[in-house]
Design an enzyme around this catalytic site. Structure first.
Site, mmCIF file in Angstrom:
data_model
loop_
_atom_site.group_PDB
_atom_site.id
_atom_site.type_symbol
_atom_site.label_atom_id
_atom_site.label_comp_id
_atom_site.label_asym_id
_atom_site.label_seq_id
_atom_site.Cartn_x
_atom_site.Cartn_y
_atom_site.Cartn_z
ATOM 1 N N CYS A 65 -55.274 -7.276 5.364
ATOM 2 C CA CYS A 65 -55.886 -6.255 6.227
ATOM 3 C C CYS A 65 -55.456 -4.855 5.785
ATOM 4 C CB CYS A 65 -55.484 -6.492 7.678
ATOM 5 S SG CYS A 65 -56.246 -5.309 8.802
ATOM 6 N N CYS B 164 -60.752 -18.535 20.621
ATOM 7 C CA CYS B 164 -60.697 -17.145 20.177
ATOM 8 C C CYS B 164 -60.559 -17.064 18.657
ATOM 9 C CB CYS B 164 -59.522 -16.450 20.847
ATOM 10 S SG CYS B 164 -59.375 -14.724 20.346
ATOM 11 N N ARG C 157 -52.407 -12.664 30.523
ATOM 12 C CA ARG C 157 -52.029 -13.744 29.597
ATOM 13 C C ARG C 157 -50.620 -13.544 29.050
ATOM 14 N NH1 ARG C 157 -56.046 -13.818 25.857
ATOM 15 N NH2 ARG C 157 -57.231 -14.973 27.385
ATOM 16 N N CYS D 131 -50.587 -1.636 11.006
ATOM 17 C CA CYS D 131 -49.902 -1.934 12.283
ATOM 18 C C CYS D 131 -48.517 -2.515 11.975
ATOM 19 C CB CYS D 131 -50.741 -2.915 13.094
ATOM 20 S SG CYS D 131 -52.487 -2.472 13.167
ATOM 21 N N CYS E 19 -47.475 -6.255 12.241
ATOM 22 C CA CYS E 19 -48.413 -7.323 11.854
ATOM 23 C C CYS E 19 -48.151 -7.935 10.481
ATOM 24 C CB CYS E 19 -49.846 -6.797 11.907
ATOM 25 S SG CYS E 19 -51.045 -8.115 11.622
ATOM 26 N N CYS F 115 -61.121 -8.210 26.659
ATOM 27 C CA CYS F 115 -59.768 -8.767 26.669
ATOM 28 C C CYS F 115 -58.909 -7.702 26.013
ATOM 29 C CB CYS F 115 -59.744 -10.079 25.883
ATOM 30 S SG CYS F 115 -58.078 -10.684 25.542
ATOM 31 N N CYS G 36 -64.433 -16.123 22.253
ATOM 32 C CA CYS G 36 -63.756 -14.830 22.167
ATOM 33 C C CYS G 36 -63.604 -14.516 20.686
ATOM 34 C CB CYS G 36 -62.386 -14.913 22.843
ATOM 35 S SG CYS G 36 -61.442 -13.384 22.678
HETATM 36 N N1 SAM Z 1 -57.442 -7.168 13.258
HETATM 37 C C1 SAM Z 1 -57.887 -7.155 14.595
HETATM 38 C C2 SAM Z 1 -57.296 -6.021 15.390
HETATM 39 O O1 SAM Z 1 -56.152 -5.641 15.195
HETATM 40 O O2 SAM Z 1 -58.003 -5.515 16.257
HETATM 41 C C3 SAM Z 1 -57.676 -8.459 15.330
HETATM 42 C C4 SAM Z 1 -56.442 -9.299 15.142
HETATM 43 S S1 SAM Z 1 -54.884 -8.578 15.645
HETATM 44 C C5 SAM Z 1 -53.779 -9.708 14.920
HETATM 45 C C6 SAM Z 1 -54.818 -8.858 17.383
HETATM 46 C C7 SAM Z 1 -53.592 -8.421 18.154
HETATM 47 O O3 SAM Z 1 -52.517 -9.322 17.905
HETATM 48 C C8 SAM Z 1 -52.978 -7.070 17.866
HETATM 49 O O4 SAM Z 1 -53.666 -6.022 18.470
HETATM 50 C C9 SAM Z 1 -51.582 -7.222 18.456
HETATM 51 O O5 SAM Z 1 -51.570 -6.819 19.809
HETATM 52 C C10 SAM Z 1 -51.319 -8.718 18.344
HETATM 53 N N2 SAM Z 1 -50.253 -8.998 17.370
HETATM 54 C C11 SAM Z 1 -50.360 -8.978 16.015
HETATM 55 N N3 SAM Z 1 -49.177 -9.240 15.431
HETATM 56 C C12 SAM Z 1 -48.297 -9.444 16.429
HETATM 57 C C13 SAM Z 1 -46.899 -9.750 16.463
HETATM 58 N N4 SAM Z 1 -46.188 -9.867 15.353
HETATM 59 N N5 SAM Z 1 -46.297 -9.914 17.659
HETATM 60 C C14 SAM Z 1 -47.020 -9.764 18.798
HETATM 61 N N6 SAM Z 1 -48.340 -9.479 18.832
HETATM 62 C C15 SAM Z 1 -48.963 -9.304 17.662
HETATM 63 C C1 DTB Z 2 -53.441 -11.022 21.393
HETATM 64 O O1 DTB Z 2 -53.223 -10.103 22.188
HETATM 65 N N1 DTB Z 2 -52.507 -11.808 20.864
HETATM 66 C C2 DTB Z 2 -53.090 -12.751 19.912
HETATM 67 C C3 DTB Z 2 -54.612 -12.485 20.087
HETATM 68 N N2 DTB Z 2 -54.649 -11.342 20.932
HETATM 69 C C4 DTB Z 2 -55.478 -12.369 18.932
HETATM 70 C C5 DTB Z 2 -52.570 -12.631 18.552
HETATM 71 C C6 DTB Z 2 -51.059 -12.730 18.434
HETATM 72 C C7 DTB Z 2 -50.691 -12.697 17.012
HETATM 73 C C8 DTB Z 2 -49.249 -12.952 16.764
HETATM 74 C C9 DTB Z 2 -48.894 -12.877 15.319
HETATM 75 C C10 DTB Z 2 -49.599 -13.886 14.431
HETATM 76 O O2 DTB Z 2 -49.622 -15.095 14.764
HETATM 77 O O3 DTB Z 2 -50.088 -13.487 13.388
HETATM 78 FE FE1 SF4 Z 3 -55.003 -5.679 10.670
HETATM 79 FE FE2 SF4 Z 3 -52.954 -6.848 11.843
HETATM 80 FE FE3 SF4 Z 3 -53.578 -4.364 12.518
HETATM 81 FE FE4 SF4 Z 3 -55.227 -6.413 13.211
HETATM 82 S S1 SF4 Z 3 -53.144 -6.067 13.939
HETATM 83 S S2 SF4 Z 3 -55.800 -4.432 12.342
HETATM 84 S S3 SF4 Z 3 -54.945 -7.769 11.471
HETATM 85 S S4 SF4 Z 3 -52.865 -5.056 10.491
#
Ligand code: SAM
Ligand code: DTB
Ligand code: SF4
Length: 326
Positions: free
Chosen positions: A66, A110, A273, A70, A73, A201, A141
């Site tokens: 990606c 989802c 959630r 963030c 992530c 959501c 979702c």
């Molecule tokens: N790329 C898309 C976006 O960011 O909108 C969708 C997937 S992203 C992984 C969805 C959400 O997962 C993020 O907004 C964040 O709140 C959560 N998330 C991602 N990595 C995480 C982590 N290491 N711990 C907790 N929540 C996480």
């Molecule tokens: C949300 O708020 N939490 C989920 C879902 N929306 C997509 C994702 C959590 C991701 C946690 C890190 C991972 O497994 O990559």
């Molecule tokens: Fe990309 Fe992760 Fe940020 Fe979603 S949360 S936009 S997957 S870097």
């Protein structure tokens, strides 16, 4: 501007408000713990069966690579987390996973993609996934990054029930976490989703190094959206090696429960959630979160790329608590 105060039903005593002030939210968040929990449980019972928990299963349909940065992530190209990037999955493989999730007891499926925003043929394929998964009798979702108006409308047409797009943290702290998209970008996507008639959501993450005031501020932003999100995911940071937040200090468990309870009080009719981070939580902590008003979980061994409790463990926990899934 005074926003309208609406009542969900005759018997519901807690109005659904969109005009919460920071001071009010700060006061609720910091109430003596027993009073906070008592109030949250009271609000919860006005709108929901206190023993029911909604279950969603996640699938990463497009993993890693990606372009966004963030800091939490594992899927960002900016950090070396050892994750192998993958292309968008085939429709059939997604439908097979959805069937499996339904058979295991999930009511919502989802689909998450590690994109800044969806494009071209890939987007067309996601539309097909949505239609096919819905035809399996599951709520759908998706979380695909930023959407424009047309994309939101197309997803709605395809049968998407919910779109997940988180605010993640407070507007004040946001710049410490992400530089490649703004808070306003997120609010724009949420507006496009709402205007397309798709349920929103939207929630955030606790444990990014934010202060209590940031947690208060994030909850205030969520509760003052023009409509409360149907689902509010509250994630506890999953610390992934290679990300800038890999060594972030744990957020206090009581502080986390306070976040859940405050979300419940501010958004009485929304599903709150208990999302990422449950593998690091004790059963007692999860039970407190349910008492505080959490009524939804991710169910299945994997979140997107990291682990989630085994379904057998979750079944055992819910049985111990006399709770059932919906
Ligand atoms: N790329 C898309 C976006 O960011 O909108 C969708 C997937 S992203 C992984 C969805 C959400 O997962 C993020 O907004 C964040 O709140 C959560 N998330 C991602 N990595 C995480 C982590 N290491 N711990 C907790 N929540 C996480
Ligand atoms: C949300 O708020 N939490 C989920 C879902 N929306 C997509 C994702 C959590 C991701 C946690 C890190 C991972 O497994 O990559
Ligand atoms: Fe990309 Fe992760 Fe940020 Fe979603 S949360 S936009 S997957 S870097």
């Amino acid at each position: 501007m005074t926003r309208p105060v609406t009542r969900l039903s005759e018997k519901a005593a807690s109005p659904v408000r969109h005009d919460w002030t920071r001071d009010e939210v700060h006061t609720i968040f910091g109430m003596p713990f027993n009073e906070l929990l008592f109030r949250a449980q009271g609000v919860h019972r006005e709108h929901f069966d206190p023993n029911a928990v909604q279950v969603s299963t996640l699938l990463s349909i497009k993993t890693g690579g990606c372009p966004e940065d963030c800091s939490y992530c594992p899927q960002s190209v900016h950090f070396d987390t050892g994750l192998e990037p993958e292309r968008l999955m085939d429709v059939e493989a997604v439908v097979t996973a959805a069937r499996r999730a339904k058979a295991a007891g999930a009511s919502r499926f989802c689909m998450g993609a590690a994109w800044r925003n969806p494009k071209g043929r890939n987007f067309e394929r996601v539309l097909e996934m949505v239609t096919r998964v819905r035809a399996e009798g599951l709520e759908t979702c998706a979380t695909l990054g930023m959407l424009d108006e047309t994309q939101a409308a197309d997803l709605g047409q395809a049968g998407l029930d919910y779109y997940n797009h988180n605010l993640d943290t407070s507007p004040e702290f946001y710049g410490e976490i992400i530089s490649t998209r703004t808070y306003d970008d997120r609010l724009d996507t949420l507006r496009h989703v709402r205007e397309a008639g798709i349920n929103v959501c939207c929630g955030g993450i606790v444990g990014l190094g934010e202060s209590r005031e940031d947690r208060v501020s994030m909850l205030c932003e969520l509760a003052n959206l023009p409509e409360h999100p149907g689902s509010v995911p509250v994630n506890r940071l999953v610390k992934v090696e290679g990300t800038p937040l890999q060594a972030q200090a744990d957020v206090d468990a009581i502080e986390f429960v306070r976040t859940i309870a405050t979300a419940r009080i501010l958004m009485p009719a929304s599903h709150v959630r208990l999302s990422a981070g449950r593998t690091e939580m004790s059963e007692e902590m999860q039970a407190l979160c349910f008492f505080a008003g959490a009524n939804s979980i991710f169910y299945g061994e994997k979140l997107l790329t990291t682990g989630n409790p085994d379904t057998a463990n979750d079944d055992a926990l819910l049985a111990k608590l006399g709770m059932h899934t919906v």
